[in-house]
Design a protein around this motif. Structure first.
Motif, mmCIF file in Angstrom:
data_model
loop_
_atom_site.group_PDB
_atom_site.id
_atom_site.type_symbol
_atom_site.label_atom_id
_atom_site.label_comp_id
_atom_site.label_asym_id
_atom_site.label_seq_id
_atom_site.Cartn_x
_atom_site.Cartn_y
_atom_site.Cartn_z
ATOM 1 N N SER A 220 6.597 2.384 -12.090
ATOM 2 C CA SER A 220 6.217 1.387 -11.003
ATOM 3 C C SER A 220 6.060 1.938 -9.546
ATOM 4 O O SER A 220 4.970 1.577 -8.844
ATOM 5 N N GLU A 221 6.802 2.978 -9.105
ATOM 6 C CA GLU A 221 6.372 3.616 -7.810
ATOM 7 C C GLU A 221 5.055 4.199 -7.916
ATOM 8 O O GLU A 221 4.188 4.195 -6.903
ATOM 9 N N SER A 222 4.703 4.827 -9.021
ATOM 10 C CA SER A 222 3.287 5.475 -8.820
ATOM 11 C C SER A 222 2.276 4.249 -8.856
ATOM 12 O O SER A 222 1.202 4.436 -8.344
ATOM 13 N N LEU A 223 2.474 3.241 -9.689
ATOM 14 C CA LEU A 223 1.607 2.044 -9.821
ATOM 15 C C LEU A 223 1.498 1.400 -8.414
ATOM 16 O O LEU A 223 0.375 1.212 -8.004
ATOM 17 N N MET A 224 2.476 1.221 -7.741
ATOM 18 C CA MET A 224 2.504 0.374 -6.261
ATOM 19 C C MET A 224 1.723 1.329 -5.691
ATOM 20 O O MET A 224 0.931 0.838 -4.667
ATOM 21 N N SER A 225 1.808 2.639 -5.697
ATOM 22 C CA SER A 225 1.052 3.530 -4.622
ATOM 23 C C SER A 225 -0.490 3.553 -5.023
ATOM 24 O O SER A 225 -1.268 3.509 -4.024
ATOM 25 N N LEU A 226 -0.758 3.151 -6.235
ATOM 26 C CA LEU A 226 -2.241 3.384 -6.772
ATOM 27 C C LEU A 226 -2.816 1.898 -6.420
ATOM 28 O O LEU A 226 -3.939 1.626 -5.678
ATOM 29 N N LEU A 227 -2.033 0.796 -6.401
ATOM 30 C CA LEU A 227 -2.344 -0.511 -5.991
ATOM 31 C C LEU A 227 -2.466 -0.518 -4.575
ATOM 32 O O LEU A 227 -3.426 -1.402 -4.136
ATOM 33 N N THR A 228 -1.828 0.130 -3.778
ATOM 34 C CA THR A 228 -1.989 -0.248 -2.313
ATOM 35 C C THR A 228 -2.862 0.809 -1.674
ATOM 36 O O THR A 228 -3.098 0.668 -0.450
ATOM 37 N N GLY A 229 -3.444 1.602 -2.582
ATOM 38 C CA GLY A 229 -4.556 2.754 -1.893
ATOM 39 C C GLY A 229 -3.921 4.093 -1.577
ATOM 40 O O GLY A 229 -4.636 4.799 -1.319
ATOM 41 N N ALA A 230 -2.462 4.117 -1.449
ATOM 42 C CA ALA A 230 -1.978 5.399 -1.014
ATOM 43 C C ALA A 230 -1.971 6.493 -1.930
ATOM 44 O O ALA A 230 -1.982 7.806 -1.682
ATOM 45 N N GLY A 231 -2.378 6.280 -3.431
ATOM 46 C CA GLY A 231 -2.403 7.248 -4.343
ATOM 47 C C GLY A 231 -3.946 7.172 -4.961
ATOM 48 O O GLY A 231 -4.137 7.172 -6.090
ATOM 49 N N ARG A 232 -4.863 7.313 -4.053
ATOM 50 C CA ARG A 232 -6.448 7.290 -4.464
ATOM 51 C C ARG A 232 -6.649 8.510 -5.396
ATOM 52 O O ARG A 232 -6.294 9.630 -5.415
ATOM 53 N N GLY A 233 -7.399 8.041 -6.568
ATOM 54 C CA GLY A 233 -7.693 9.041 -7.560
ATOM 55 C C GLY A 233 -9.110 9.118 -7.673
ATOM 56 O O GLY A 233 -9.946 8.658 -6.692
ATOM 57 N N ALA A 234 -9.654 9.497 -8.846
ATOM 58 C CA ALA A 234 -11.316 9.632 -9.023
ATOM 59 C C ALA A 234 -11.671 8.293 -9.223
ATOM 60 O O ALA A 234 -11.022 7.530 -9.412
ATOM 61 N N GLY A 235 -13.080 7.943 -8.916
ATOM 62 C CA GLY A 235 -13.486 6.525 -9.089
ATOM 63 C C GLY A 235 -14.460 6.199 -7.866
ATOM 64 O O GLY A 235 -15.222 7.271 -7.602
ATOM 65 N N ALA A 236 -14.124 5.187 -7.243
ATOM 66 C CA ALA A 236 -14.970 4.870 -6.277
ATOM 67 C C ALA A 236 -14.969 5.572 -4.833
ATOM 68 O O ALA A 236 -15.721 5.628 -4.030
ATOM 69 N N GLY A 237 -13.893 6.570 -4.854
ATOM 70 C CA GLY A 237 -13.718 7.342 -3.648
ATOM 71 C C GLY A 237 -13.271 6.796 -2.430
ATOM 72 O O GLY A 237 -12.560 5.904 -2.424
ATOM 73 N N ALA A 238 -13.960 7.443 -1.434
ATOM 74 C CA ALA A 238 -13.502 6.621 -0.063
ATOM 75 C C ALA A 238 -14.096 5.405 0.240
ATOM 76 O O ALA A 238 -13.940 4.966 1.390
ATOM 77 N N GLY A 239 -15.080 5.018 -0.525
ATOM 78 C CA GLY A 239 -15.810 3.640 -0.187
ATOM 79 C C GLY A 239 -14.834 2.597 -0.741
ATOM 80 O O GLY A 239 -13.680 2.508 -0.569
ATOM 81 N N ALA A 240 -15.764 1.427 -0.848
ATOM 82 C CA ALA A 240 -15.127 0.298 -1.456
ATOM 83 C C ALA A 240 -14.390 0.444 -2.543
ATOM 84 O O ALA A 240 -14.621 1.331 -3.575
ATOM 85 N N ARG A 241 -13.201 0.076 -2.825
ATOM 86 C CA ARG A 241 -11.948 0.163 -3.792
ATOM 87 C C ARG A 241 -12.149 -0.815 -4.858
ATOM 88 O O ARG A 241 -12.336 -2.188 -4.600
ATOM 89 N N THR A 242 -12.226 -0.584 -6.016
ATOM 90 C CA THR A 242 -12.670 -1.215 -7.343
ATOM 91 C C THR A 242 -11.414 -1.339 -8.193
ATOM 92 O O THR A 242 -10.983 -0.145 -8.842
ATOM 93 N N LEU A 243 -10.963 -2.609 -8.519
ATOM 94 C CA LEU A 243 -9.835 -2.732 -9.736
ATOM 95 C C LEU A 243 -10.585 -3.068 -11.025
ATOM 96 O O LEU A 243 -11.178 -3.944 -10.680
ATOM 97 N N CYS A 244 -10.224 -2.399 -12.136
ATOM 98 C CA CYS A 244 -10.368 -2.970 -13.454
ATOM 99 C C CYS A 244 -9.164 -3.525 -13.987
ATOM 100 O O CYS A 244 -8.156 -2.824 -14.022
ATOM 101 N N LEU A 245 -9.018 -4.804 -14.336
ATOM 102 C CA LEU A 245 -7.882 -5.338 -15.055
ATOM 103 C C LEU A 245 -8.480 -5.961 -16.284
ATOM 104 O O LEU A 245 -9.250 -6.835 -16.419
ATOM 105 N N VAL A 246 -7.913 -5.331 -17.370
ATOM 106 C CA VAL A 246 -8.073 -5.795 -18.772
ATOM 107 C C VAL A 246 -7.162 -6.702 -19.109
ATOM 108 O O VAL A 246 -6.007 -6.372 -19.297
ATOM 109 N N ALA A 247 -7.753 -7.957 -19.216
ATOM 110 C CA ALA A 247 -6.612 -8.985 -19.643
ATOM 111 C C ALA A 247 -6.032 -8.945 -20.798
ATOM 112 O O ALA A 247 -6.712 -8.482 -21.722
ATOM 113 N N ASP A 248 -5.178 -9.831 -21.001
ATOM 114 C CA ASP A 248 -4.249 -10.088 -22.228
ATOM 115 C C ASP A 248 -4.563 -11.394 -22.617
ATOM 116 O O ASP A 248 -5.568 -11.928 -23.196
#
Length: 391
Positions: free
Chosen positions: A184-212
Motif C-alpha cells: 500500500s505504501e508503494s501504491l499510495m506513492s503512485l496514486l499521489t504522483g510521488a512515484g511516477r513511472g513510465a507512461g504519460a510522463g511529465a504531462g497530464a497523468r492518466t489512471l486506468c482502472l479495470v473494474a470488477d
C-alpha cells in the motif's frame, strides 16, 4: 511471462473449481430463473444448460463468433469438468446469456439477467450507511481519506471497512492482518504522483482502472476515481468495463451509469463531480471485447496493450482480473508478483479480495502462517485480501 505452473482445472472433485461448476453455477441458474419472468423458451434453455453443464459436454453454437475469436471452439465435445477453470467459467456465462436471449434477435436482446441482483445491492441499509459515512470521511486529512477509499475499493461489498478512519491502533492492526501482501505504501506513492513511472510522463497523468463488480462494489471504485481527480493526483481516468454481462456481478457501462445516478440521487458531491467528469471527458469509459475473453492479460491484443502503456498506472480490481493478470495457474505462492507481471506495459497494481486458488507474491513465512491457521481455505474464503504493485 513464465508458464511453468500447472493451469487450474476443474476435474478434481475435492477442488474449489469443481465446486463452482457443480454447486454455484446450478444455484445461479435457479436464481436467474427466479429473478426475471423469462418465457418458456428461455426457461427451457436454462434447464438444458443446467443439465448439460453437470452431465454433458461443451457444445459451442455454430453461429457465435466468440468461440472462434478466442480459440475456445477447440474444447467442443469435452466435459465441462475437464476444462481449465477460467475457460469453463467463461463458456458457462456465454451460454447462459445465449439461453436467455441476450444476444438476440428477439425481445430479450440486451437484457442483463444479473441486473436485479446488481440493483438490489444499491438499495440496502449498508449502501446507505456507506454514503452517510462520506460526510465524516471528508473531515479527515487527505492522506487518510485516500487510504480509506483505497481500502473501500479493495474490500468491495465489505466497503464500509474502508470508510472507517481507524484511530485506534488495535483496529488498524486487525485490518492489516487480513492482508496477505501489502504494497500500500508503494501504491499510495503512485496514486499521489510521488512515484511516477513510465507512461504519460511529465504531462497530464492518466489512471486506468479495470473494474470488477457492479452494484455496491463499484461505488468505492468511483469514489476513489473522484478523489484522485478532484485533488489533482490524476488529470484523466480510463475506466475499463465489460462490453456485456459476464461473470454474475461484472460491471458494464449500464451498471456504471446506475451507480453514478445512485450517487447523484443521494445528493453527494461526488456524484455530481463524477457526472461532470464523464461529460467533459476526464473520465473515459472503455469496453474492450478482450474483457470477456477466457485468456490471461499476457495475451491481450495490441490496441489494449497500447491503452495500458499510455497510463501512468493501471489498477486492476478484483479476483477475476487478478487471475487474468498473473495467469490462472497453481503458482508457488512465493513466486514474485513482479516476475509474473513483467509483460504488463507499464506500472500495474492489483487490489484483490481472495476468492480463488491462484496467489503469488507471498513470503514463505506468510504462506506457512496462513496454512497453519486455515489449511487452504484462506485462498477462497473472501476473508483475506492483497495489495500488490509492480512499478
Amino acid at each position: 511471462m513464465p508458464d511453468t505452473a500447472p493451469v487450474i482445472r476443474c476435474d478434481d472433485p475435492t477442488s474449489f473449481p469443481h465446486s463452482v461448476l457443480a454447486e454455484r453455477h446450478p444455484a445461479l441458474i435457479r436464481k436467474v430463473q427466479d429473478a426475471t419472468p423469462y418465457g418458456p423458451e428461455q426457461r427451457r434453455a436454462l434447464d438444458e444448460l443446467l443439465k448439460n453443464t453437470l452431465h454433458g459436454t461443451v457444445e459451442p453454437p455454430a453461429d457465435d463468433d466468440w468461440w472462434d475469436t478466442w480459440n475456445v471452439r477447440r474444447h467442443a465435445g469435452r466435459s465441462w469438468f475437464s476444462l481449465p477453470f477460467l475457460v469453463a467459467e467463461s463458456c458457462f456465462y456465454r451460454q447462459l446469456l445465449r439461453a436467455v436471449g441476450h444476444f438476440g434477435p428477439g425481445p430479450w436482446q440486451g437484457t442483463d439477467p444479473f441486473r436485479p441482483f446488481k440493483l438490489a445491492e444499491l438499495d440496502t441499509p449498508e449502501a446507505a450507511a456507506e454514503l452517510t459515512a462520506l460526510g465524516t470521511l471528508a473531515q479527515h486529512p487527505l492522506p487518510d481519506q485516500l487510504k480509506a477509499l483505497l481500502h473501500g475499493s479493495l474490500w468491495g461489498n465489505r466497503a464500509d471497512l474502508g470508510f472507517r478512519i481507524q484511530t485506534a491502533e488495535e483496529d488498524a492492526t486487525a485490518a492489516d492482518s487480513q492482508l496477505v501482501a501489502d504494497d500500500s505504501e508503494s501504491l499510495m506513492s503512485l496514486l499521489t504522483g510521488a512515484g511516477r513511472g513510465a507512461g504519460a510522463g511529465a504531462g497530464a497523468r492518466t489512471l486506468c482502472l479495470v473494474a470488477d463488480n457492479a452494484g455496491r462494489e463499484l461505488i468505492p471504485d468511483l469514489l476513489l476515481i473522484d478523489h484522485l481527480l478532484t485533488h489533482g493526483h490524476f488529470d484523466r481516468a480510463v475506466l475499463h468495463l465489460k462490453p456485456y454481462p459476464y461473470f454474475v456481478s461484472d460491471a458494464t457501462t449500464a451498471d456504471t451509469l446506475d451507480a453514478v445516478r445512485h450517487l447523484v440521487a443521494a445528493k453527494t458531491d461526488a456524484g455530481h463531480r463524477l457526472w461532470s467528469a464523464l461529460s467533459d471527458g476526464r473520465i473515459v469509459l472503455r469496453a474492450h471485447p478482450f474483457s470477456c475473453a477466457p485468456l490471461p492479460y499476457a495475451d491481450m491484443p495490441a490496441d489494449l496493450r497500447d491503452d495500458f502503456a499510455s497510463a501512468d498506472l493501471t489498477l486492476l480490481k478484483g479476483d477475476l482480473n487478478y487471475r487474468r493478470l498473473v495467469g490462472d495457474r497453481l503458482w508457488p505462492p512465493t513466486t514474485p508478483f513482479a516476475e509474473v507481471t513483467a509483460y504488463f506495459p507499464g506500472p500495474v497494481a492489483a487490489l484483490r479480495t481472495l476468492k480463488s486458488d491462484v496467489i503469488v507474491g507471498l513470503t514463505a513465512q506468510k504462506e506457512a502462517a496462513l496454512v497453519a491457521a486455515e489449511g487452504q481455505r484462506w485462498r477462497t474464503s473472501g476473508t483475506r485480501a492483497l495489495i500488490q504493485v509492480r512499478v
